[in-house]
Design a protein around this motif. Structure first.
Motif, short mmCIF file in Angstrom:
data_model
loop_
_atom_site.label_atom_id
_atom_site.label_comp_id
_atom_site.label_asym_id
_atom_site.label_seq_id
_atom_site.Cartn_x
_atom_site.Cartn_y
_atom_site.Cartn_z
N ILE A 1 0.84 -1.19 0.00
CA ILE A 1 0.00 0.00 0.00
C ILE A 1 0.87 1.24 0.00
N PHE A 2 0.46 2.23 -0.79
CA PHE A 2 1.21 3.49 -0.88
C PHE A 2 0.28 4.65 -0.56
N PRO A 3 0.75 5.62 0.22
CA PRO A 3 2.04 5.68 0.92
C PRO A 3 2.08 4.71 2.08
N ALA A 4 3.29 4.31 2.45
CA ALA A 4 3.49 3.28 3.46
C ALA A 4 4.07 3.87 4.75
N ASN A 5 4.06 3.05 5.78
CA ASN A 5 4.68 3.40 7.08
C ASN A 5 4.12 4.70 7.66
N CYS A 6 2.85 4.95 7.41
CA CYS A 6 2.28 6.24 7.78
C CYS A 6 1.99 6.38 9.28
N ASP A 7 2.21 5.33 10.04
CA ASP A 7 2.02 5.44 11.49
C ASP A 7 3.28 5.90 12.20
N GLY A 8 4.37 6.09 11.46
CA GLY A 8 5.62 6.52 12.06
C GLY A 8 5.56 7.98 12.49
N ARG A 9 5.97 8.26 13.71
CA ARG A 9 5.93 9.63 14.23
C ARG A 9 7.27 10.04 14.84
N ASP A 10 8.36 9.45 14.36
CA ASP A 10 9.68 9.84 14.86
C ASP A 10 9.98 11.28 14.45
N GLU A 11 10.43 12.07 15.41
CA GLU A 11 10.72 13.47 15.14
C GLU A 11 11.89 13.64 14.18
N GLU A 12 12.74 12.61 14.04
CA GLU A 12 13.85 12.72 13.09
C GLU A 12 13.35 12.81 11.65
N ASP A 13 12.09 12.41 11.43
CA ASP A 13 11.49 12.50 10.11
C ASP A 13 10.72 13.81 9.93
N GLY A 14 10.91 14.73 10.86
CA GLY A 14 10.26 16.03 10.76
C GLY A 14 9.05 16.11 11.66
N PRO A 15 8.49 17.32 11.82
CA PRO A 15 7.29 17.48 12.65
C PRO A 15 6.16 16.58 12.19
N GLY A 16 5.63 15.79 13.11
CA GLY A 16 4.57 14.85 12.75
C GLY A 16 5.05 13.54 12.19
N GLY A 17 6.37 13.41 11.96
CA GLY A 17 6.94 12.17 11.47
C GLY A 17 6.42 11.78 10.10
N LEU A 18 6.43 10.46 9.84
CA LEU A 18 6.00 9.97 8.53
C LEU A 18 4.51 10.18 8.29
N ALA A 19 3.73 10.29 9.38
CA ALA A 19 2.30 10.55 9.22
C ALA A 19 2.08 11.87 8.48
N ALA A 20 2.89 12.89 8.81
CA ALA A 20 2.76 14.18 8.14
C ALA A 20 3.23 14.09 6.69
#
Length: 235
Positions: A38-57
Motif C-alpha cells: 500500500i502506498f504511501p506506506a509506514n504512515c504510522d511513524g511519528r519519529d521526530e527525526e522525520d520532521g514534525p509529525g513524522g511519517l504521518a505528516a
C-alpha cells in the motif's frame, strides 16, 4: 527508484527473465516499499527525526499532492527564506510545465507561508532540520538535502530532487520521450548535458597540459584563451 514488474492477464505464465550479468545484478534495487505494498506506506511513524509529525505528516502531504499510486513520483526542492524570489520563479516554471506532483521541503515558517501563498500546484512541507553551526547559506542547506529526503523514501516515493535555480520547460516525468533514467532511489540535477558530462568526465579535457607551440589555438582552454587575449591588449 523501485519498480515492480507487471503480470500478464490469462494464458501461459511469462517466461523467466534471462540470467543477469554481474553488473546487472549489482544494479538491481531493493526498494523500501515494494510495488505490491500500500502506498504511501509506514504512515504510522511519528519519529521526530522525520520532521514534525513524522511519517504521518509526510503521508498526508503525499496524499494532498495526488502522487500516483503506481508511479509514486514526486518532484522535491529544498528552500529557506534566503531565496524566496528565486523560489517563486521555480514554482511558476513547475506550474507552466504541467508538473502535477511537486513539493518544496521548507526550512522555516516564512518559506512555508510563501509556498502556500504563491506555490500554485506546489505544496509546502516544513522540516526543522538545521545545519551544524546554524548556517543558512546555500552550501549549508545543500548539506541537509539527503537527510531531508529520507522520510519520502520511507513512505515509498520515487524522488526527483531539483535545484531551485532552474526553470522547467517540460514535465520531467513525461513518458514519451522519457527524460529520466529511473534507475535509482533519487535522481537529481547535474551540470552535465549527457551521461558522460553528468559525471564530470569532460573535465579531463580542460585539465590537459599547457599547449605547445605546435598545438595551436584549438587546444587552448577557455581560461587560457581569455588570459592570452588580455595579455595581447595594449597597456
Amino acid at each position: 527508484w523501485g519498480w515492480g514488474g507487471g503480470l500478464r492477464g490469462g494464458g501461459a505464465p511469462p517466461p523467466p527473465p534471462p540470467a543477469a550479468s554481474p553488473a546487472e545484478a549489482a544494479m538491481r534495487l531493493d526498494p523500501l516499499v515494494q510495488a505490491e505494498e500500500i502506498f504511501p506506506a509506514n504512515c504510522d511513524g511519528r519519529d521526530e527525526e522525520d520532521g514534525p509529525g513524522g511519517l504521518a505528516a509526510v503521508c498526508e502531504t503525499v496524499r494532498r499532492s495526488g502522487v500516483d499510486e503506481r508511479a509514486r513520483e514526486v518532484l522535491i526542492a529544498i528552500s529557506n527564506r534566503n531565496i524566496l524570489s528565486m523560489l517563486s520563479l521555480y514554482m511558476e516554471g513547475v506550474r507552466r510545465a504541467g508538473v502535477r506532483h511537486s513539493v518544496v521541503v521548507t526550512l522555516d515558517s516564512a518559506t512555508t507561508k510563501h509556498v502556500q501563498q504563491h506555490g500554485g500546484v506546489t505544496l509546502a512541507h516544513e522540516h526543522v532540520l538545521r545545519a551544524k553551526g546554524g548556517g543558512t547559506d546555500g552550501h549549508s542547506t545543500s548539506g541537509l538535502k539527503f537527510r531531508l529526503l529520507v522520510p519520502w523514501l520511507k513512505v515509498g516515493c520515487n524522488v526527483l530532487l531539483s535545484d531551485v535555480d532552474v526553470v522547467y520547460l517540460r514535465d520531467p516525468f513525461q513518458s514519451s520521450p522519457p527524460l529520466l533514467h529511473r534507475d535509482s532511489d533519487v535522481e537529481a540535477m547535474t551540470d552535465g548535458w549527457s551521461d558522460e558530462t553528468a559525471y564530470g568526465w569532460h573535465m579531463a579535457l580542460l585539465a590537459a597540459s599547457e599547449p605547445s607551440a605546435d598545438d595551436g589555438e584549438a587546444l587552448r582552454t577557455p581560461q587560457q584563451a581569455a588570459d592570452a587575449a588580455a595579455a595581447a591588449q595594449p597597456p
